[in-house]
Design an enzyme around this catalytic site. Structure first.
Site, short mmCIF file in Angstrom:
data_model
loop_
_atom_site.label_atom_id
_atom_site.label_comp_id
_atom_site.label_asym_id
_atom_site.label_seq_id
_atom_site.Cartn_x
_atom_site.Cartn_y
_atom_site.Cartn_z
N HIS A 89 -0.53 -1.63 -1.75
CA HIS A 89 0.02 -2.96 -2.01
C HIS A 89 0.81 -3.46 -0.79
CE1 HIS A 89 -1.15 -3.39 -6.13
NE2 HIS A 89 -0.42 -2.39 -6.58
N HIS B 161 -1.31 4.24 -3.95
CA HIS B 161 -1.40 2.98 -4.71
C HIS B 161 -0.33 1.99 -4.24
CE1 HIS B 161 -2.10 0.64 -8.54
NE2 HIS B 161 -0.90 0.20 -8.20
N GLU B 162 0.92 2.46 -4.19
CA GLU B 162 2.01 1.55 -3.80
C GLU B 162 1.93 1.18 -2.33
OE1 GLU B 162 3.88 0.04 -5.84
OE2 GLU B 162 3.21 1.17 -7.59
#
Length: 212
Positions: free
Chosen positions: A27, A23-24
């Site tokens: 980004h 997820h990170e």
């Protein structure tokens, strides 16, 4: 098969690490693609989970959630993004924010495919792998739906800021300093669960349709 607490935590550990790390990193990759190299310069575009772990949000709270059987709740260290460096800051903010939840849906889909085909694995591993797959689906769908909630600093808040007219976006973004307090209040009053449950059921049905 009923798992012990240790087995249950083990079944959740890998899905949690994958969920927050990808997820990170998503980004960071999206920010780099649209022109901001902040995350890359700080070494945060990586699949090394230790770069993204927050001791309380990533370890303590999820572990307590699993042991106590409550709502899975937690967070990772946010990937730094300087939206001013994006080529079109307001428009590109949407795609940078959306990258995280999108990665959670892809991971939920992968865990769903494993669960649907768990019988191809050795019999001795099937029960544990099935439990891990269920955990992976649950964690990623909860993170997906939670992060799409339109409240800064969540990804859904960034998406809302990107889509709103400029003056409304500026006003709405000022909520960010109070965002986590609002989120925690909504969580413990049960309001957040009531709002997110229908959205979660929608994604569960969509996922089941895709993996069958």
């Amino acid at each position: 098969m009923e798992l012990t607490t240790i087995q249950k935590m083990a079944a959740y550990a890998l899905p949690i690490l994958f969920a927050i790390t990808v997820h990170e990193a998503a980004h960071g990759y999206a920010a780099k693609y649209f022109g901001d190299l902040t995350a890359e310069r700080m070494g945060r575009i990586t699949l090394n989970p230790f770069k993204h772990i927050d001791p309380i949000g990533t370890v303590l709270l999820p572990a307590l959630s699993v042991m106590l059987g409550g709502i899975l709740f937690g967070w990772a260290k946010p990937v730094p993004v300087n939206f001013a460096n994006l080529r079109r800051p307001k428009q590109d903010m949407l795609w940078v924010a959306l990258a995280g939840p999108a990665s959670n849906f892809v991971m939920a889909l992968c865990w769903g495919l494993i669960l649907a085909r768990v019988q191809v694995f050795p019999l001795s591993a099937q029960d544990f792998l099935a439990q891990m797959s269920v955990a992976g689906i649950q964690i990623n769908l909860v993170l997906l739906v939670l992060n799409l909630f339109p409240l800064p600093p969540l990804d859904g808040g960034r998406i809302a800021v990107s889509l709103l007219p400029m003056q409304a976006a500026i006003a709405f973004s000022r909520i960010e300093r109070y965002g986590m307090f609002i989120l925690i209040a909504l969580l413990f009053t049960g309001i957040l669960g009531a709002i997110l449950s229908p959205v979660l059921r929608f994604f569960q049905h969509l996922l089941a349709t895709l993996v069958m």
